[in-house]
Motif scaffolding. Structure first.
Motif, short mmCIF file in Angstrom:
data_model
loop_
_atom_site.label_atom_id
_atom_site.label_comp_id
_atom_site.label_asym_id
_atom_site.label_seq_id
_atom_site.Cartn_x
_atom_site.Cartn_y
_atom_site.Cartn_z
N THR A 120 40.61 99.38 -36.11
CA THR A 120 41.65 98.01 -35.57
C THR A 120 40.56 97.02 -35.15
OG1 THR A 120 43.88 97.45 -35.75
CG2 THR A 120 42.81 99.49 -34.68
N GLU A 121 41.61 96.30 -34.99
CA GLU A 121 40.81 95.11 -34.48
C GLU A 121 41.68 94.93 -32.99
OE1 GLU A 121 44.45 91.66 -35.77
OE2 GLU A 121 42.20 90.57 -35.66
N GLY A 122 40.91 94.27 -32.05
CA GLY A 122 41.83 94.54 -30.68
C GLY A 122 40.47 94.78 -29.92
N LEU A 127 41.39 95.70 -19.70
CA LEU A 127 39.82 94.36 -19.62
C LEU A 127 40.52 93.11 -19.17
CD1 LEU A 127 37.71 95.54 -22.30
CD2 LEU A 127 37.49 95.77 -19.60
N LEU A 128 41.32 92.57 -20.05
CA LEU A 128 42.42 91.65 -19.45
C LEU A 128 43.15 91.62 -18.63
CD1 LEU A 128 43.31 91.26 -23.72
CD2 LEU A 128 40.93 90.38 -22.04
N LEU A 129 43.84 92.71 -18.19
CA LEU A 129 45.05 92.90 -17.33
C LEU A 129 44.39 93.29 -16.12
CD1 LEU A 129 48.17 93.37 -19.07
CD2 LEU A 129 47.36 90.90 -17.74
N ARG A 130 43.50 94.27 -15.77
CA ARG A 130 43.25 94.85 -14.53
C ARG A 130 42.45 94.41 -13.96
NH1 ARG A 130 42.45 101.08 -15.39
NH2 ARG A 130 40.44 100.38 -15.36
N LEU A 160 50.96 105.93 -22.00
CA LEU A 160 50.72 104.81 -21.64
C LEU A 160 49.68 103.96 -20.81
CD1 LEU A 160 52.47 103.03 -23.95
CD2 LEU A 160 54.17 102.88 -21.67
N ASN A 161 48.50 104.01 -20.56
CA ASN A 161 48.07 103.81 -20.02
C ASN A 161 47.74 102.63 -21.17
OD1 ASN A 161 44.72 103.07 -19.31
ND2 ASN A 161 45.30 104.35 -18.09
N LEU A 162 47.12 101.11 -20.12
CA LEU A 162 46.74 99.62 -20.78
C LEU A 162 45.72 99.95 -21.88
CD1 LEU A 162 47.50 96.92 -17.90
CD2 LEU A 162 48.75 97.60 -19.52
N SER A 163 44.58 101.31 -21.62
CA SER A 163 43.22 101.05 -22.23
C SER A 163 43.84 101.74 -23.84
CB SER A 163 42.64 102.19 -21.81
OG SER A 163 42.70 103.56 -21.75
N ASN A 164 45.19 102.05 -23.84
CA ASN A 164 45.74 102.99 -24.77
C ASN A 164 46.01 101.51 -25.69
OD1 ASN A 164 44.18 104.75 -24.96
ND2 ASN A 164 46.23 105.63 -24.06
N PHE A 165 46.20 100.27 -25.63
CA PHE A 165 46.78 98.99 -26.25
C PHE A 165 45.96 97.54 -26.37
CE2 PHE A 165 50.04 100.28 -22.97
CZ PHE A 165 51.40 99.32 -23.65
N LEU A 166 45.60 97.87 -27.59
CA LEU A 166 44.50 97.12 -28.29
C LEU A 166 45.42 95.67 -28.50
CD1 LEU A 166 42.35 99.96 -30.81
CD2 LEU A 166 42.12 98.65 -28.14
N SER A 168 44.94 91.60 -29.98
CA SER A 168 44.25 90.84 -30.39
C SER A 168 45.69 89.41 -30.48
CB SER A 168 44.29 91.10 -31.92
OG SER A 168 45.30 91.88 -32.32
N GLU A 169 44.69 88.32 -30.10
CA GLU A 169 45.76 87.08 -30.29
C GLU A 169 45.85 86.54 -31.64
OE1 GLU A 169 45.60 84.03 -27.20
OE2 GLU A 169 44.58 84.96 -26.46
N ARG A 170 47.33 85.98 -32.19
CA ARG A 170 47.91 85.93 -33.57
C ARG A 170 48.26 84.10 -33.09
NH1 ARG A 170 49.12 91.61 -36.51
NH2 ARG A 170 47.49 92.34 -36.37
N PRO A 171 48.67 83.64 -34.42
CA PRO A 171 49.63 82.75 -33.91
C PRO A 171 50.82 82.85 -33.86
CG PRO A 171 48.15 82.45 -36.36
CD PRO A 171 47.68 83.48 -35.64
N ASP A 172 51.20 83.91 -33.49
CA ASP A 172 52.49 84.24 -33.63
C ASP A 172 52.42 84.94 -31.55
OD1 ASP A 172 51.32 86.22 -34.22
OD2 ASP A 172 53.97 87.20 -35.15
N GLY A 173 51.83 84.98 -31.44
CA GLY A 173 51.61 85.39 -29.99
C GLY A 173 50.74 87.11 -29.73
N TYR A 174 50.50 87.03 -29.18
CA TYR A 174 49.91 88.41 -28.73
C TYR A 174 50.21 89.42 -29.79
CZ TYR A 174 48.37 86.70 -23.84
OH TYR A 174 48.48 85.38 -23.53
N HIS A 175 49.22 90.37 -30.61
CA HIS A 175 49.48 92.10 -31.32
C HIS A 175 48.98 92.90 -30.63
CE1 HIS A 175 50.68 94.00 -34.74
NE2 HIS A 175 49.54 94.57 -34.47
N PHE A 176 49.85 93.68 -30.85
CA PHE A 176 49.18 95.28 -30.00
C PHE A 176 49.53 96.61 -31.19
CE2 PHE A 176 51.55 93.31 -26.55
CZ PHE A 176 50.08 92.89 -25.61
N THR A 177 48.38 97.26 -30.22
CA THR A 177 47.80 98.08 -31.38
C THR A 177 47.87 99.49 -30.72
OG1 THR A 177 47.29 97.14 -33.49
CG2 THR A 177 46.31 99.11 -33.73
N MET A 178 48.78 100.46 -31.29
CA MET A 178 48.66 101.89 -30.14
C MET A 178 47.59 102.91 -30.71
SD MET A 178 50.69 100.01 -28.04
CE MET A 178 50.30 101.49 -26.42
N ILE A 179 46.96 103.39 -29.67
CA ILE A 179 45.98 104.31 -29.70
C ILE A 179 46.22 105.43 -29.12
CG2 ILE A 179 44.78 102.75 -30.39
CD1 ILE A 179 42.73 103.36 -28.34
#
Length: 246
Positions: A120-122, A127-130, A160-166, A168-179
């Motif tokens: 999956t993408e993301g 990396l983007l926050l911490r 719920l570590n931030l590394s487990n939020f993938l 991606s930016e989409r036209p309607d905002g941020y999208h998260f895929t949980m791993i």
């Protein structure tokens, strides 16, 4: 060839035509095939097969006691990852599409599990926050909103570590895929306030970011920000102190 024999293989009906390849994944790991994406306690490799890009996770070999527990009393991490992926999607939370899981063992006892999903993408959100000096408040607010969405669906992500939020930016905002969802818990409806707040403890150890996330979450739930932040910081102190004692 691998020493352990395959004890159980479950393959999604949507990917049954790839059964022979999927069953070969333990051998492919043993032969060093596939692109290594992550290799620490567990190992993740990327495989390409007939137009599919698959991510295969091999979990750490379990000890003798765990072999008995996972054989007779408790679902393996691989099985939970597969089943929980379905549950996350049923509840409206994105996670990589499950393809199969495999359990190997010897002498009738489980030893090593594999979970296979589609790539999956993301980007890992830490990396983007911490890892930046001045983190994006809009992205942090989106993370808090996504946690609240999971809670509202009765989901307590097990790590719920931030590394487990993938992200991606989409036209309607941020999208998260949980791993890494195999340790998650599910409730009928919103978990208790205490469970929700405790669930946030693992997001990050960076204090300014953690406090911002907590305050954003509290604001979106209509909670008192100062009171919530004070409780959350105490929970983080307790969590970090437990880790030090261990």
């Amino acid at each position: 060839m691998i020493i352990n024999s395959i004890m159980k293989t479950v393959i999604s009906e949507d990917y049954s035509q790839h059964a022979d390849f999927l069953r070969s994944i333990p051998n492919l790991f043993a032969d060093g095939q596939g692109e290594v994406v992550y290799s620490k306690r567990n190992e993740i490799r990327r495989f390409s097969h007939q137009g599919l890009t698959l991510m295969a996770k091999r979990y750490k070999r379990v000890n003798v006691l765990q072999r008995v527990v996972y054989t007779f009393f408790r679902p393996t991490k691989a099985e939970r990852a597969y089943r929980f992926a379905k549950e996350f999607r049923l509840r409206g939370i994105d996670t990589p599409r499950e393809v199969a899981y495999i359990e190997t063992g010897s002498m009738g006892l489980f030893s090593v599990g594999y979970f296979i999903s589609l790539e999956t993408e993301g980007v890992e959100t830490y990396l983007l926050l911490r890892e930046v000096e001045n983190f994006s408040h809009s992205l942090a607010d989106a993370v808090a909103a996504h946690v609240l969405k999971m809670h509202s669906k009765g989901i307590l992500h097990g790590d719920l570590n931030l590394s487990n939020f993938l992200c991606s930016e989409r036209p309607d905002g941020y999208h998260f895929t949980m791993i890494d969802i195999n340790r998650s818990h599910f409730r009928d409806g919103m978990p208790s306030n205490e469970e929700c707040l405790d669930n946030l403890v693992r997001t990050t150890h960076r204090r300014d970011l953690y406090e911002y996330l907590v305050r954003s979450y509290a604001r979106q739930r209509g909670w008192n920000e100062d009171t919530t932040a004070a409780k959350a910081l105490q929970l983080l102190d307790n969590f970090e102190n437990r880790r030090l004692r261990l």
